[in-house]
Design a protein around this motif. Structure first.
Motif, PDB file in Angstrom:
ATOM      1  N   ASN A 560      27.321  11.702   7.798  1.00 36.68           N
ATOM      2  CA  ASN A 560      25.894  11.440   7.698  1.00 36.68           C
ATOM      3  C   ASN A 560      25.106  12.737   7.587  1.00 36.68           C
ATOM      4  O   ASN A 560      25.660  13.834   7.545  1.00 36.68           O
ATOM      5  CB  ASN A 560      25.419  10.590   8.882  1.00 36.68           C
ATOM      6  N   ARG A 561      23.808  12.604   7.537  1.00 33.97           N
ATOM      7  CA  ARG A 561      22.924  13.767   7.354  1.00 33.97           C
ATOM      8  C   ARG A 561      23.056  14.749   8.516  1.00 33.97           C
ATOM      9  O   ARG A 561      23.074  15.959   8.300  1.00 33.97           O
ATOM     10  CB  ARG A 561      21.484  13.272   7.234  1.00 33.97           C
ATOM     11  N   ARG A 562      23.174  14.228   9.723  1.00 34.25           N
ATOM     12  CA  ARG A 562      23.288  15.112  10.895  1.00 34.25           C
ATOM     13  C   ARG A 562      24.526  15.995  10.797  1.00 34.25           C
ATOM     14  O   ARG A 562      24.481  17.205  11.054  1.00 34.25           O
ATOM     15  CB  ARG A 562      23.361  14.251  12.160  1.00 34.25           C
ATOM     16  N   TYR A 563      25.669  15.400  10.444  1.00 36.23           N
ATOM     17  CA  TYR A 563      26.905  16.184  10.309  1.00 36.23           C
ATOM     18  C   TYR A 563      26.749  17.266   9.236  1.00 36.23           C
ATOM     19  O   TYR A 563      27.158  18.417   9.420  1.00 36.23           O
ATOM     20  CB  TYR A 563      28.064  15.251   9.951  1.00 36.23           C
ATOM     21  N   THR A 564      26.155  16.882   8.094  1.00 35.28           N
ATOM     22  CA  THR A 564      26.015  17.840   6.988  1.00 35.28           C
ATOM     23  C   THR A 564      25.150  19.027   7.396  1.00 35.28           C
ATOM     24  O   THR A 564      25.503  20.187   7.153  1.00 35.28           O
ATOM     25  CB  THR A 564      25.401  17.127   5.774  1.00 35.28           C
ATOM     26  N   GLU A 565      24.012  18.750   8.012  1.00 33.11           N
ATOM     27  CA  GLU A 565      23.108  19.841   8.400  1.00 33.11           C
ATOM     28  C   GLU A 565      23.726  20.711   9.488  1.00 33.11           C
ATOM     29  O   GLU A 565      23.455  21.904   9.563  1.00 33.11           O
ATOM     30  CB  GLU A 565      21.780  19.247   8.869  1.00 33.11           C
ATOM     31  N   THR A 566      24.567  20.135  10.325  1.00 31.38           N
ATOM     32  CA  THR A 566      25.204  20.914  11.398  1.00 31.38           C
ATOM     33  C   THR A 566      26.286  21.834  10.859  1.00 31.38           C
ATOM     34  O   THR A 566      26.419  22.986  11.287  1.00 31.38           O
ATOM     35  CB  THR A 566      25.804  19.956  12.448  1.00 31.38           C
ATOM     36  N   HIS A 567      27.098  21.357   9.886  1.00 34.35           N
ATOM     37  CA  HIS A 567      28.265  22.108   9.422  1.00 34.35           C
ATOM     38  C   HIS A 567      27.997  22.971   8.190  1.00 34.35           C
ATOM     39  O   HIS A 567      28.848  23.780   7.817  1.00 34.35           O
ATOM     40  CB  HIS A 567      29.417  21.139   9.118  1.00 34.35           C
ATOM     41  N   PHE A 568      26.827  22.784   7.538  1.00 33.83           N
ATOM     42  CA  PHE A 568      26.568  23.574   6.335  1.00 33.83           C
ATOM     43  C   PHE A 568      26.537  25.082   6.618  1.00 33.83           C
ATOM     44  O   PHE A 568      27.109  25.870   5.846  1.00 33.83           O
ATOM     45  CB  PHE A 568      25.252  23.128   5.689  1.00 33.83           C
ATOM     46  N   PRO A 569      25.865  25.567   7.701  1.00 33.48           N
ATOM     47  CA  PRO A 569      25.865  27.023   7.936  1.00 33.48           C
ATOM     48  C   PRO A 569      27.262  27.605   8.073  1.00 33.48           C
ATOM     49  O   PRO A 569      27.518  28.715   7.627  1.00 33.48           O
ATOM     50  CB  PRO A 569      25.063  27.156   9.243  1.00 33.48           C
ATOM     51  N   THR A 570      28.187  26.845   8.682  1.00 30.06           N
ATOM     52  CA  THR A 570      29.561  27.358   8.832  1.00 30.06           C
ATOM     53  C   THR A 570      30.228  27.537   7.474  1.00 30.06           C
ATOM     54  O   THR A 570      30.872  28.560   7.203  1.00 30.06           O
ATOM     55  CB  THR A 570      30.381  26.386   9.699  1.00 30.06           C
ATOM     56  N   SER A 681      26.049  29.101  -6.643  1.00 35.86           N
ATOM     57  CA  SER A 681      25.750  30.525  -6.439  1.00 35.86           C
ATOM     58  C   SER A 681      26.698  31.081  -5.399  1.00 35.86           C
ATOM     59  O   SER A 681      27.252  30.337  -4.584  1.00 35.86           O
ATOM     60  CB  SER A 681      24.298  30.702  -5.971  1.00 35.86           C
ATOM     61  N   ASN A 682      26.876  32.387  -5.436  1.00 34.41           N
ATOM     62  CA  ASN A 682      27.576  33.054  -4.337  1.00 34.41           C
ATOM     63  C   ASN A 682      26.718  32.957  -3.085  1.00 34.41           C
ATOM     64  O   ASN A 682      25.492  33.126  -3.147  1.00 34.41           O
ATOM     65  CB  ASN A 682      27.828  34.527  -4.659  1.00 34.41           C
ATOM     66  N   ALA A 683      27.346  32.665  -1.961  1.00 31.68           N
ATOM     67  CA  ALA A 683      26.596  32.508  -0.713  1.00 31.68           C
ATOM     68  C   ALA A 683      25.878  33.807  -0.374  1.00 31.68           C
ATOM     69  O   ALA A 683      26.478  34.877  -0.371  1.00 31.68           O
ATOM     70  CB  ALA A 683      27.530  32.108   0.419  1.00 31.68           C
ATOM     71  N   GLY A 684      24.592  33.687  -0.090  1.00 30.81           N
ATOM     72  CA  GLY A 684      23.790  34.869   0.198  1.00 30.81           C
ATOM     73  C   GLY A 684      23.180  34.823   1.567  1.00 30.81           C
ATOM     74  O   GLY A 684      23.777  34.335   2.519  1.00 30.81           O
ATOM     75  N   GLU A 685      21.951  35.284   1.665  1.00 30.24           N
ATOM     76  CA  GLU A 685      21.332  35.422   2.976  1.00 30.24           C
ATOM     77  C   GLU A 685      20.818  34.096   3.539  1.00 30.24           C
ATOM     78  O   GLU A 685      20.649  33.945   4.728  1.00 30.24           O
ATOM     79  CB  GLU A 685      20.192  36.433   2.884  1.00 30.24           C
ATOM     80  N   PHE A 686      20.572  33.102   2.675  1.00 30.97           N
ATOM     81  CA  PHE A 686      20.018  31.843   3.156  1.00 30.97           C
ATOM     82  C   PHE A 686      21.135  30.852   3.468  1.00 30.97           C
ATOM     83  O   PHE A 686      21.793  30.365   2.570  1.00 30.97           O
ATOM     84  CB  PHE A 686      19.072  31.248   2.110  1.00 30.97           C
ATOM     85  N   ASN A 687      21.328  30.605   4.764  1.00 30.44           N
ATOM     86  CA  ASN A 687      22.294  29.586   5.144  1.00 30.44           C
ATOM     87  C   ASN A 687      21.609  28.317   5.649  1.00 30.44           C
ATOM     88  O   ASN A 687      22.220  27.477   6.270  1.00 30.44           O
ATOM     89  CB  ASN A 687      23.246  30.109   6.209  1.00 30.44           C
ATOM     90  N   ASN A 688      20.290  28.229   5.354  1.00 33.02           N
ATOM     91  CA  ASN A 688      19.527  27.036   5.714  1.00 33.02           C
ATOM     92  C   ASN A 688      19.686  26.017   4.600  1.00 33.02           C
ATOM     93  O   ASN A 688      19.431  26.299   3.428  1.00 33.02           O
ATOM     94  CB  ASN A 688      18.056  27.410   5.913  1.00 33.02           C
ATOM     95  N   ILE A 689      20.079  24.815   4.945  1.00 30.21           N
ATOM     96  CA  ILE A 689      20.352  23.787   3.934  1.00 30.21           C
ATOM     97  C   ILE A 689      19.106  23.407   3.145  1.00 30.21           C
ATOM     98  O   ILE A 689      19.184  22.981   1.998  1.00 30.21           O
ATOM     99  CB  ILE A 689      20.975  22.545   4.616  1.00 30.21           C
ATOM    100  N   LEU A 716      22.974  30.354 -10.218  1.00 31.26           N
ATOM    101  CA  LEU A 716      21.951  31.282  -9.747  1.00 31.26           C
ATOM    102  C   LEU A 716      22.552  32.616  -9.359  1.00 31.26           C
ATOM    103  O   LEU A 716      23.637  32.684  -8.787  1.00 31.26           O
ATOM    104  CB  LEU A 716      21.226  30.695  -8.530  1.00 31.26           C
ATOM    105  N   ALA A 717      21.836  33.661  -9.662  1.00 35.80           N
ATOM    106  CA  ALA A 717      22.198  34.989  -9.154  1.00 35.80           C
ATOM    107  C   ALA A 717      21.704  35.100  -7.725  1.00 35.80           C
ATOM    108  O   ALA A 717      20.903  34.300  -7.252  1.00 35.80           O
ATOM    109  CB  ALA A 717      21.588  36.081 -10.025  1.00 35.80           C
ATOM    110  N   GLU A 718      22.168  36.119  -7.032  1.00 36.12           N
ATOM    111  CA  GLU A 718      21.880  36.228  -5.595  1.00 36.12           C
ATOM    112  C   GLU A 718      20.385  36.334  -5.322  1.00 36.12           C
ATOM    113  O   GLU A 718      19.872  35.766  -4.386  1.00 36.12           O
ATOM    114  CB  GLU A 718      22.608  37.426  -5.001  1.00 36.12           C
ATOM    115  N   GLY A 719      19.652  37.025  -6.113  1.00 38.63           N
ATOM    116  CA  GLY A 719      18.229  37.240  -5.854  1.00 38.63           C
ATOM    117  C   GLY A 719      17.362  36.049  -6.178  1.00 38.63           C
ATOM    118  O   GLY A 719      16.187  36.029  -5.822  1.00 38.63           O
ATOM    119  N   GLU A 720      17.902  35.028  -6.856  1.00 37.30           N
ATOM    120  CA  GLU A 720      17.083  33.918  -7.317  1.00 37.30           C
ATOM    121  C   GLU A 720      16.816  32.875  -6.241  1.00 37.30           C
ATOM    122  O   GLU A 720      16.092  31.936  -6.461  1.00 37.30           O
ATOM    123  CB  GLU A 720      17.759  33.249  -8.521  1.00 37.30           C
ATOM    124  N   TYR A 721      17.478  33.030  -5.100  1.00 31.89           N
ATOM    125  CA  TYR A 721      17.216  32.042  -4.060  1.00 31.89           C
ATOM    126  C   TYR A 721      16.812  32.688  -2.755  1.00 31.89           C
ATOM    127  O   TYR A 721      16.662  32.053  -1.763  1.00 31.89           O
ATOM    128  CB  TYR A 721      18.467  31.166  -3.829  1.00 31.89           C
TER     129      TYR A 721
END
Length: 721
Positions: A560-570, A681-689, A716-721
């Motif tokens: 569900n949404r709760r699981y996704t938002e909890t595990h996305f940063p990892t 995109s390559n994972a960058g500084e934003f780990n907020n879903i 996306l390139a790294e700077g675009e997000y």
């Protein structure tokens, strides 16, 4: 008299044989250290019949240890202990007290002199071995003393040594408690230390394996990336149809994009270099040799004659760069003739780039790595190991007789049985090997610290116990002395006083009451334990069900949404550490409201369940997250994906949905379509879903506006997000 001596001799010899047999299989402790139990037999002999018979028993016990250890130090250390305990027994000193004095005054100093003078063991091992030996001596002496106490008098050997002076009840009670406490503390401490060391070793082993896998994958990624670069560049040059005179400029641009190559070159079919980057090296070579050729190099021969993309072992460059390198080469063809090569493209991989992998790892300061090629030549080694590139790796497996969960290896003292490093090994796809090593000495130092602490605690507990027990036994024996005096006065006129018959009523009543209370307490305890166990099982079952309900969508069985938002940063952080791409996709069912209006909400639920089932079957990697985000909207998160293949993969899934007939009712079937908005995109500084959701939602909007049943994917390139 002669018969008595024979009995004593037979008793000493029999216990000596038992001690020999028991000492043949000592109890293994950490590393190559072992716990000796068989020596308790010469302590028993010393207590019963004196020093010289104990000496015979000790020599037999030492023989068993000599067979097991192949070391002769026990032939002076343990016989001397047997004599010491035998003479202490004649002087009516308690064996445990005498043994403590022996190890502090004689045993440990002698053992230190032996190890320091005649043993080849490193100094780092001495403290651990000496402490272990002293603790071991107290252990088998305490065990032997308790056995002597527990042996009924009728089984004692005839004409054994007896006390000339009676010990007070206070002294006997103090010594009995000291024996028990010493044995319990020693056994408990040894078990705890053994468990603690096993856990530490497992932790070190898991860290080594994790580091080896992580670093090995990173090294494999570097090799694979540059292998594909050379392979793709060779194909591009072959099929481009560009004039060979233009290859110099194209090669220079290619080298700028891949600076981890020290140099790159192109040769003709004779191995003569026709283009190179950096160009300055070629010009310098041309001044010295007008026809610089690499035809004799294996990377030319493998690529040109066998017509394959080739990764060479490490070697020393010549002429066109004199650095330790690994060559990656591929054949070049004419655009109109793809059968016979016209030359090769080669890139010289800079071996020092593996230092970047080494230094970026979080355990960099506590471990070292060695990367070797298929010829056992060092490609890269961490600085503490002092190994040079292209140096043959010399090593030996050590600690083979150690009790440890770690793999041991030596790089310096190859003939030593004492391990230098613990290691884990990772084999790369091209035959290279990566060793991750940590020094063994710090782990041993931690073991020594534990044993030193244990010895200190035992000494403190021993002294405290003697003082406390003396006070307590004094309080306990004072009333007994009064009772004993009274009982004695009752027996003045003769006749034997039976203790059971003359026990005071109060003591008998107290004993009966305590026994009854004990039985009741045990009954209550068992009942309580049964209830607690039952409640614990029920609670664990309820927690498991609650956890599943909190993370799963009840209708579709997806997260569900709760699981996704909890595990996305990892997942995001994992991709960021690995430098890998992350795909974030929103899936929306087209015209879902019409499904509910036309067929009813039950049919809509069937459609959701069917699409969810297809999602679980199609995106089945353990790391993928497929969840129902709300209503007819789903999320698909694909970590460590191939950025160039994601859109194709999603279109395949979109088509699968479009081709699937969904049973809306027993007589009606329908096909549905989905619109998908995706960002990669390559994972960058934003780990907020929320950041990823907003970007993917824009593409979903575009997919719906452009007619639905589409996948809109943005890279996306790294700077675009």
């Amino acid at each position: 008299m002669q018969l008595i001596n024979i009995r004593h001799l037979a008793f000493a010899f029999a216990l000596g044989i038992l001690g020999l047999l028991v000492n043949l299989v000592p109890i293994q402790l950490f590393g190559n250290q072992q716990l000796v139990i068989g020596n308790m037999f010469f302590v028993i002999v010393a207590v019963f019949i004196g020093p010289w018979y104990a000496l015979l028993t000790a020599l037999l016990c030492a023989t068993g240890l000599y067979i097991a250890w192949d070391s002769w130090h026990m032939f002076f250390l343990f016989p001397l202990e047997a004599l010491w305990l035998g003479y202490a027994r004649r002087k009516e000193f308690y064996s445990l007290y005498a043994d403590i004095v022996y190890w502090i005054v004689v045993g440990i100093p002698l053992f230190y002199i032996y190890l320091n003078s005649l043993s080849e063991l490193p100094n780092s091992y001495l403290t651990f071995i000496i402490l272990k030996q002293g603790i071991n001596g107290l252990l088998y002496t305490a065990l032997a003393s308790i056995i002597v106490t527990l042996i009924p008098v009728r089984f004692h050997i005839k004409d054994k040594i007896t006390n000339q002076k009676r010990k007070s009840f206070n002294q006997q009670l103090t010594y009995t408690f000291t024996q028990i406490l010493t044995l319990v503390l020693l056994v408990s401490a040894l078990i705890f230390n053994n468990h603690s060391l096993n856990q530490q070793q497992l932790a070190v082993k898991h860290r080594l394996e994790d580091s080896a896998n992580h670093l090995g994958n990173a090294a494999q990624t570097i090799i694979d990336d540059h292998f594909r670069t050379i392979d793709n560049a060779a194909r591009w040059l072959s099929f481009s149809g560009s004039d060979q005179s233009q290859w110099q400029g194209l090669l220079s641009k290619l080298h700028q994009s891949y600076p981890n190559f020290i140099s790159m070159l192109i040769t003709d079919d004779q191995g003569v270099i026709t283009a190179a980057s950096p160009i300055a090296r070629l010009k310098e070579s041309d001044r010295n040799n007008k026809t610089l050729s690499v035809m004799d190099r294996h990377y030319f021969q493998e690529a040109f004659f066998n017509q394959l993309t080739f990764i060479s072992p490490a070697f020393l460059g010549r002429g066109f760069g004199n650095d330790p390198i690994v060559a990656i080469s591929a054949p070049l063809y004419h655009a109109n003739n793809q059968i016979k090569p016209i030359g090769i493209l080669e890139g010289s991989l800079n071996l020092t780039q593996f230092a970047q992998i080494d230094h970026r790892d979080m355990d960099y300061e506590t471990r070292s790595i060695i990367l070797i090629d298929e010829n056992n030549l060092v490609i890269y080694a961490s600085k503490p190991l002092k190994m040079q590139p292209l140096e043959p790796l010399s090593f030996s497996m050590s600690g083979l007789n150690y009790k440890t969960k770690l793999n041991m290896i030596n790089f310096n003292n190859l003939d030593s049985e004492s391990p230098e490093y613990a290691y884990s090994k990772y084999i790369l796809n091209n035959g290279w090997s990566l060793y991750v090593v940590v020094p063994f000495a710090p782990l041993l130092a931690e073991v020594e610290q534990q044993y030193l602490m244990m010895f200190t605690v035992l000494l403190f507990a021993f002294i405290t116990t003697i003082l406390l027990i003396q006070v307590i036994s004094g309080r306990l024996t004072a009333p007994l002395e009064v009772i004993a005096t009274k009982f004695s006065s009752w027996n003045v006129n003769g006749g034997e006083l039976l203790l059971n018959d003359t026990t005071p009523k109060e003591i008998h009543t107290l004993s009966t009451s305590i026994q009854k209370s004990k039985q009741e307490l045990l009954s209550y305890q068992l009942e309580l334990e049964e209830k607690v166990a039952l409640r614990t099982v029920e609670l664990e079952k309820a927690n498991t069900q609650l956890q599943a309900l909190s993370e799963m969508d009840a209708l579709t069985g997806l997260y569900n949404r709760r699981y996704t938002e909890t595990h996305f940063p990892t997942l995001h952080d994992m991709c960021k550490r690995n430098g890998s791409a992350l795909a974030f996709c929103i899936v929306d069912i087209d015209h879902f409201k019409q499904v509910n209006d036309t067929y009813g909400h039950q049919a809509g639920d069937k459609a959701l369940i069917t699409i969810a089932t297809l999602m679980k079957q199609f995106f089945k990697r353990d790391t993928d997250i497929v969840s129902r985000y709300g209503g007819e909207e789903f999320l698909i998160i694909l970590p460590q994906c191939n950025a160039l293949q994601v859109e194709i993969h999603l279109n395949q899934f979109r088509q699968l949905i479009a081709d699937t007939e969904i049973e809306m009712s027993p007589t009606q079937k329908a096909k549905l379509t989905v619109s998908m908005g995706t960002v990669v995109s390559n994972a960058g500084e934003f780990n907020n879903i929320d950041h990823w959701f907003k970007m993917a939602d824009l593409n979903l909007y575009e997919a719906k506006e452009s007619g639905r049943d589409k996948v809109i994917c943005s890279l996306l390139a790294e700077g675009e997000y």
